[in-house]
Design an enzyme around this catalytic site. Structure first.
Site, short mmCIF file in Angstrom:
data_model
loop_
_atom_site.label_atom_id
_atom_site.label_comp_id
_atom_site.label_asym_id
_atom_site.label_seq_id
_atom_site.Cartn_x
_atom_site.Cartn_y
_atom_site.Cartn_z
N ARG A 112 97.40 -2.34 38.36
CA ARG A 112 98.16 -1.10 38.26
C ARG A 112 97.89 -0.32 36.97
NH1 ARG A 112 103.51 -4.37 39.70
NH2 ARG A 112 102.09 -6.01 39.04
N ASN A 122 103.24 -3.27 33.47
CA ASN A 122 102.39 -3.18 34.66
C ASN A 122 101.70 -1.84 34.79
OD1 ASN A 122 103.12 -5.81 35.81
ND2 ASN A 122 105.15 -4.90 35.94
N ALA A 137 73.96 19.47 -14.08
CA ALA A 137 74.43 19.94 -12.77
C ALA A 137 73.22 20.32 -11.89
CB ALA A 137 75.34 21.14 -12.94
N GLY A 197 102.27 -13.28 30.45
CA GLY A 197 101.58 -12.73 29.27
C GLY A 197 101.79 -11.25 29.08
N ASN A 218 72.21 7.19 -0.35
CA ASN A 218 72.10 5.73 -0.31
C ASN A 218 71.23 5.22 0.83
OD1 ASN A 218 74.09 6.65 1.49
ND2 ASN A 218 75.03 4.64 1.58
N GLY A 235 95.69 -12.67 35.20
CA GLY A 235 95.58 -11.54 36.13
C GLY A 235 94.82 -10.37 35.55
N LEU A 243 101.32 -17.08 31.47
CA LEU A 243 100.50 -16.62 32.60
C LEU A 243 99.73 -15.37 32.18
CD1 LEU A 243 103.22 -16.89 35.40
CD2 LEU A 243 101.59 -18.63 34.63
N THR A 273 100.86 -16.45 40.86
CA THR A 273 101.60 -17.07 39.74
C THR A 273 101.90 -18.55 39.99
OG1 THR A 273 103.57 -16.06 40.72
CG2 THR A 273 102.63 -14.95 38.82
N SER A 324 78.05 18.72 -11.68
CA SER A 324 78.33 19.08 -10.29
C SER A 324 77.03 19.23 -9.49
CB SER A 324 79.11 20.39 -10.24
OG SER A 324 80.37 20.18 -10.83
C1 UD1 Z 1 106.11 -11.13 38.80
C2 UD1 Z 1 107.11 -11.86 39.71
C3 UD1 Z 1 108.33 -10.96 39.91
C4 UD1 Z 1 108.92 -10.58 38.57
C5 UD1 Z 1 107.88 -9.95 37.67
C6 UD1 Z 1 108.42 -9.75 36.27
C7 UD1 Z 1 105.75 -13.25 41.22
C8 UD1 Z 1 105.20 -13.37 42.59
N1 UD1 Z 1 106.47 -12.14 40.98
O1 UD1 Z 1 105.67 -9.98 39.48
O2 UD1 Z 1 109.31 -11.65 40.67
O3 UD1 Z 1 110.01 -9.67 38.76
O4 UD1 Z 1 106.74 -10.80 37.56
O5 UD1 Z 1 107.53 -9.07 35.45
O6 UD1 Z 1 105.56 -14.13 40.42
N2 UD1 Z 1 98.98 -14.13 36.72
C9 UD1 Z 1 98.14 -15.21 36.57
N3 UD1 Z 1 97.47 -15.66 37.66
C10 UD1 Z 1 97.61 -15.10 38.88
C11 UD1 Z 1 98.47 -14.01 39.03
C12 UD1 Z 1 99.16 -13.54 37.92
O7 UD1 Z 1 97.98 -15.76 35.48
O8 UD1 Z 1 96.96 -15.58 39.82
C13 UD1 Z 1 99.70 -13.63 35.52
C14 UD1 Z 1 99.41 -12.18 35.23
O9 UD1 Z 1 98.30 -12.06 34.34
C15 UD1 Z 1 100.69 -11.69 34.59
C16 UD1 Z 1 101.75 -12.61 35.15
O10 UD1 Z 1 101.07 -13.69 35.77
O11 UD1 Z 1 100.67 -11.81 33.17
C17 UD1 Z 1 102.62 -11.93 36.18
O12 UD1 Z 1 101.78 -11.39 37.20
P1 UD1 Z 1 102.02 -9.94 37.75
O13 UD1 Z 1 100.96 -9.61 38.70
O14 UD1 Z 1 102.24 -8.99 36.63
O15 UD1 Z 1 103.38 -10.16 38.56
P2 UD1 Z 1 104.44 -9.08 38.96
O16 UD1 Z 1 103.94 -8.34 40.14
O17 UD1 Z 1 104.84 -8.29 37.79
CA CA Z 2 104.23 -8.18 35.63
#
Ligand code: UD1
Ligand code: CA
Length: 474
Positions: free
Chosen positions: A18, A231, A427, A105, A390, A14, A11, A82, A409
């Site tokens: 933060r 984050n 020189a 990710g 150069n 995002g 994933l 997610t 030099s």
């Molecule tokens: C998420 C989990 C949380 C967990 C935490 C661990 C959810 C709702 N919550 O929260 O329970 O404790 O991870 O780190 O899943 N992403 C996408 N598409 C989206 C949204 C997010 O690909 O639409 C990717 C983001 O780029 C990221 C990952 O998903 O790499 C997690 O998203 P993030 O917003 O960091 O979730 P957390 O708030 O950390």
């Molecule tokens: Ca996260």
């Protein structure tokens, strides 16, 4: 695709609000690599997998990182959470694939072995979902694992939705899961965006699975640090520190001496041979490769360079995209860059900059010199303060200096220019024309000496200053 093949879904779509950054979260670096690269590498080491990376925010830049590693980018637009990310992945995953491992990710410390163990637990437990959880002293910000009396998982509750009785739970969701896809898809289709962010949370599918009587398990990670997310900038720094520690420890185990290791920064891909010594406050970056029995002294920064055995890089050098042959000594305070090549027995000293130039065997350039786009033949001595001019304001031009040349030099070489073998450059010369083999070239004004001139001048100046003193006003 073989019958037992499974999908890994990373994933990475995002933004990472933060971090307060113009750069997508998964492109931030820890341990010298983008976060998402660490995750894809950990997934790539699994057998029988196909890796899908959900991209969205700065999708092209993320693709540039993951596609050379063999992963497939899948666009999620807009980024509705997610759970939505997995629904997007569903369109790409062939229907016969039974299992998916999901990894965020932004959790770059995850190891292949841990993913393997999670899959084994999932299959052995005949579960619909298996969550990698962790016990954290400070669980703030993470979703919490709510277990039933029998130990199975009832739900994952996000921080913002926690009830008072749930706040004390310190078992957290890592966002790393293994799913049996035939069980996940129907439940995920039912998840509604009923939360403050109006997103489809993957975590909500867990409670639905449990309500349907499916088995949801959670495996607690042996090392809680492995699941750390990035984050915030503070978390990013923590994760980076852990990578650096791991890298230094691995190098020390392999026979590299590192003094005050906590002050030394070494990127993931750097290689170092045995008995090499790395002094405090050194940075070894990018694809740098250092041989055995070298010394890198305090304050030096070396990036994308190849350094053969037995070299010494003295204090405070900056060395990028450079090659040093074995036994070469450079610095202190040298700047070698963009295709500098220093061959055996050559010596580059203090305040010397070498760019895109080859210094052949035994060349000496010890003090205050700039060599750019130059080729210097074996045994040549480059005097203090020598400069290759150069750049003509438009192009970079080459300077070719032959073997066993004596460059006096303070010589300026106006490129393009060639100096033949064995020549002498006086020189202070400004060399504009080619110099043939074994010739002497002098290109400077003749000296005029005027006896007593300076004393006379001082006298005049003093006389002129005296009357003015009285009439001085503010
Ligand atoms: C998420 C989990 C949380 C967990 C935490 C661990 C959810 C709702 N919550 O929260 O329970 O404790 O991870 O780190 O899943 N992403 C996408 N598409 C989206 C949204 C997010 O690909 O639409 C990717 C983001 O780029 C990221 C990952 O998903 O790499 C997690 O998203 P993030 O917003 O960091 O979730 P957390 O708030 O950390
Ligand atoms: Ca996260």
């Amino acid at each position: 695709m073989s019958a037992n093949e499974f999908a890994v879904v990373v994933l990475a779509a995002g933004k990472g609000t933060r971090l307060k950054s113009a750069l997508a979260k998964v492109l931030h670096r820890a341990g010298g690599r983008p976060l998402v690269e660490h995750v894809v590498r950990a997934a790539n080491a699994l057998k029988n997998k196909r890796v899908y990376v959900i991209v969205g925010h700065q999708a092209d830049a993320v693709r540039d990182v993951i596609e050379p590693l063999g992963a497939k980018g899948v666009v999620q637009e807009p980024q509705n959470g997610t759970g939505h990310a997995l629904l997007v992945a569903r369109r790409q995953i062939p229907a016969r694939v039974k299992y998916a491992v999901v990894v965020p990710g932004d959790a770059p410390l995850i190891r292949t072995e841990t993913l393997q163990a999670l899959m084994r637990a999932h299959i052995k437990g005949e579960a619909a979902a298996t969550i990698l959880s962790a016990m954290l002293g400070d669980p703030a910000g993470y979703g919490r694992i709510v277990r039933r009396a029998d130990g199975r998982v009832r739900a994952i509750v996000e921080e913002k939705a926690l009830g008072d009785e749930q706040r004390g739970i310190n078992e957290v969701n890592s966002s790393i899961y293994c799913f049996t896809l035939a069980k996940l898809w129907p439940c995920l289709a039912k998840v509604r965006p009923e939360n403050v962010h109006k997103e489809i949370y993957l975590t909500d599918a867990i409670a639905l699975l449990d309500q349907q009587g499916e088995r949801v398990l959670a495996e607690v990670a042996g090392d809680a640090r492995e699941i750390l997310g990035c984050n915030t900038r503070a978390e990013l720094a923590d994760v980076d520190r852990i990578f650096r520690e791991r890298k230094r420890a691995a190098l020390m185990d392999a026979g590299v001496t590192i003094y005050l290791p906590e002050t030394v920064t070494i990127d993931a891909d750097v290689q170092i041979g045995t008995d090499t010594i790395v002094e405090p406050n050194v940075q070894l970056l990018g694809k740098t490769k250092i041989g055995a029995n070298c010394v890198v002294r305090s304050g030096s920064v070396i990036k994308d360079s190849v350094i053969a055995d037995g070299c010494e890089v003295r204090q405070n050098c900056l060395v990028t995209a450079t090659r040093l042959s074995s036994g070469v000594v450079v610095g202190p305070m040298a700047h070698l860059r963009d295709g500098a090549e220093i061959r055996a027995g050559a010596r580059v000293g203090n305040f010397v900059e070498v760019k895109k130039s080859v210094l052949d065997e035994g060349v000496k350039a010890m003090h205050l010199t700039y060599l750019g786009d130059a080729r210097v033949g074996r045994g040549t001595n480059v005097g203090a303060g020598t400069i290759t001019c150069n750049y003509d304001g438009v192009r970079k031009n080459p300077t070719k200096i032959g073997k066993n040349v004596f460059v006096g030099s303070g010589t300026e070489l106006i490129a393009p220019v060639k100096v033949g073998d064995g020549a002498y450059l006086a020189a202070g010369s400004t060399i504009t024309d080619n110099v043939p083999k074994d010739a002497l070239a002098i290109a400077r004004g003749r000296q005029t000496t005027k006896p007593g001139w300076a004393a006379q001048r001082r006298k005049q100046l003093r006389a002129a200053a005296t009357p003015k003193k009285k009439s001085r006003r503010r």
